[in-house]
Structure formats: C-alpha cells, structure tokens
Scaffold this motif. Structure first.
Motif, PDB file in Angstrom:
ATOM      1  N   SER A  30     -29.084  -5.913  31.100  1.00 52.77           N
ATOM      2  CA  SER A  30     -28.631  -4.929  29.503  1.00 52.77           C
ATOM      3  C   SER A  30     -27.361  -4.297  29.233  1.00 52.77           C
ATOM      4  N   ARG A  74     -32.710   0.083  34.616  1.00 55.52           N
ATOM      5  CA  ARG A  74     -32.891  -0.221  33.508  1.00 55.52           C
ATOM      6  C   ARG A  74     -35.062  -1.234  34.245  1.00 55.52           C
ATOM      7  N   GLU A 134     -37.596  -0.777  32.266  1.00 55.41           N
ATOM      8  CA  GLU A 134     -37.913  -2.105  31.483  1.00 55.41           C
ATOM      9  C   GLU A 134     -39.176  -2.255  32.304  1.00 55.41           C
TER      10      GLU A 134
END
Length: 339
Positions: free
Chosen positions: A199, A214, A218
């Motif tokens: 990111s 993240r 994710e």
C-alpha cells in the motif's frame, strides 16, 4: 540455491533459516534487465547534456516563495490540465508555480480544486476518480508543504512512499511465496500479480502500522500474528518515467520492505474488508522469476523481487557482474532540482 527449512510449530513464531548463496546465474533471469525496465529516469551525473535534453519535456512543480521543485510534471499533463488562475506557468523556464495558500491546509485545498477540475470538470481531458486518500508532499529538506490526493501524485511527480510485504511458507522443496493477484476492478494494473500485500503511505501513517493493517485488510492475517513475525528489511528507491496509466510522467517512490514467514495453517485469504484482491497464489521461486520475465507482475514489484534476491544472496558478486550497479539503482537518491 535454497537451504532446507526446519520444521515449525502450528502457530508460534516461525524459526528462520538462512538462504544459501549461489555462484551460478539464475537461468534465463536478468536482475539488471528488470531494473532497466523500471528505473528508467536518467542520471544527471552520467550525462548532464542528455539529462537536460530529457528534462526539456518536463515542468518543475513549485510553490511560490520556495526555491526548490516538489516534483516534475510532463508537458502533456501541463497542456491537458485546465489550470485554475492561482497557477502561474512560466513556459520559458518550465516553472509550474502554485501561488495560492500560505499554509499547508490552504495549499492542500488549492490542489484539491486543481485535481477535481482536471479530472471531473466539463473540459477534463484526463478522467480519473479521486481516492480521498492523501499523501504528503515534502520538499528536499523535509518541509511538509501540502497533502495531495493519491489520484494526482503520479502526474505531479512527487516523492511517495509505500509498504511491501513478501510472505512465504516453508515446504520440503524450499520456501514458497504467497503472491497476490490484483482484483479485476482495480483502477491500476488490474489482474496483475503483486506482493503478498502492499500500500501507499498516506499522510501521518507509520510504515509498520500500515503494513500490519494491510495484512489484515487484504489477506485476513491477524494483526497480532503480523506484529509477532514480521521482519523489516530496509528500503528501496527508484524513479519511473511513466504514470500508472502509461502516460509520460515521473514517479519517485520509496518502498519500506518487509518479509514474514507464515505457519502452514496461516493462509492468506482475500478479506471482506475490501475488494482489491482477486486471490492469493502459492508460487515457488522459479514460478516467480518466470512471471517476472513474462511481465505478469505489477511493474515496480520487479524491483521488490530483485532486492529480495540480493538480500538473500541469490544474486551476488559471483553470479551477477552488474551487482554494484543493481544495488546502487535500488537505492537511488530522490531529490528534485532545476537542471
């Protein structure tokens, strides 16, 4: 090339074993070719005249009252943008000067107005959607000048930063890597391969906090697991000559690089918290390298993998004659000046 990995527990901190360096070139793979594909911004020191000729297509993004550029804007963007009246454009010297705002907040508002008009206005030539995610714009000396929406940073050529995590698992055949395939709906590089998670760093964010977040958002990896097992591996820096949608431009970027070994039962899964990931694929190193050669990875991720290979001794002075150049170009000094 790769060492045998010790067994590990079902959840606890994995024990790392070193990778063994190789004196044999990696077959059909050229680290320098990957670097040349991405780090294409010329070096002033190598050929000043050629650098000035290259820069004749770029304008210097300036803020009134400050002597140094904050980024480089390609002439095609300068010609396409419907610039508000608070921009003073000196075509002879190629200065693109923001004259609005004496504070960071005021300058941020002025940039918002500029991008919204350029992307969403009736006369917009470049159609983009604003992310409402802001990245800091700093001078060479580190002064915090303004914040800019992510949608515009590649067009203005500012220095950005991000985090990249490579996660792997031990197998009897050696480590295998969890590789993300980006969603088909991503506005940039849809369907391409990526690191496990990554990111940009928005204004006010710390690298470690962002990569932990993240990994959860994710890949559904619990925050506690990431904080207990993640390893910081330094940075790499580079400068590209095109924007995310293939236009001529300037992208100067710092990657904060991380690695993390995953226990066999910790399997990355696309999270319901966002729709940016299509799936995760478990790949051996040969598969990763072949995918890099074929251009299946998001472009800048090639440098992430080259840095990984160097870091673990798989690319070294015995099997790569250009090692010194590769290492230097993985750590380019990012600064802006008027040539």
């Amino acid at each position: 090339m790769l060492s045998f990995w010790n067994s590990l527990g079902s959840w606890g901190s994995p024990q790392q074993a070193p990778l063994l360096a190789s004196t044999t070139p990696i077959q059909d793979f050229s680290s320098l070719a990957i670097v040349n594909r991405i780090d294409r911004w010329p070096y002033y020191q190598k050929d000043p005249a050629a650098y000035r000729a290259f820069m004749s297509d770029y304008y210097y993004f300036m803020v009134e009252g400050f002597p140094e550029p904050l980024g480089y804007v390609h002439i095609s963007t300068v010609e396409a943008f419907p610039w508000p009246s608070f921009w003073k454009i000196d075509h002879e010297n190629r200065f693109l000067n923001m004259s609005e705002g004496s504070t960071r907040i005021d300058r941020t508002k002025a940039m918002d107005t500029t991008l919204r008009q350029a992307f969403e206005g009736e006369d917009a030539v470049i159609r983009r959607t604003l992310y409402n995610e802001y990245l800091p714009v700093r001078s060479n000396s580190g002064e915090y000048m303004l914040d800019m929406d992510l949608a515009g940073v590649d067009l203005f050529g500012i220095v950005t930063a991000g985090v990249m995590l490579t996660a792997y698992v031990r197998t009897p055949q050696g480590p295998k890597y969890w590789v993300q395939r980006r969603s088909a709906f991503k506005p940039t590089f849809p369907n391409m391969l990526d690191t496990t998670v990554g990111s940009n760093l928005a204004s006010g964010e710390r690298p470690i906090d962002k990569v932990v977040l993240r990994a959860l958002e994710e890949a559904s990896i619990p925050e506690a697991y990431t904080r207990a097992n993640i390893v910081a591996c330094g940075t790499l820096t580079y400068q590209m000559v095109e924007t995310n949608d293939g236009r001529p431009g300037s992208q100067s970027h710092t990657q904060y690089v991380y690695e993390m070994e995953l226990a066999p039962n910790v399997i990355p899964k696309p999270s319901s918290l966002n729709n940016e990931v299509q799936k995760f694929e478990l790949m051996g190193l040969d598969e990763v390298l072949q995918s890099l050669i074929a251009g299946e990875f998001k472009p800048n991720i090639g440098l992430t993998w080259v840095a990984y290979l160097v870091r673990h001794g798989m690319v070294n002075a015995e099997n790569e004659p250009a090692l010194s150049e590769i290492c230097a170009r993985l750590h380019r000094k990012l600064d802006f000046f008027v040539a």
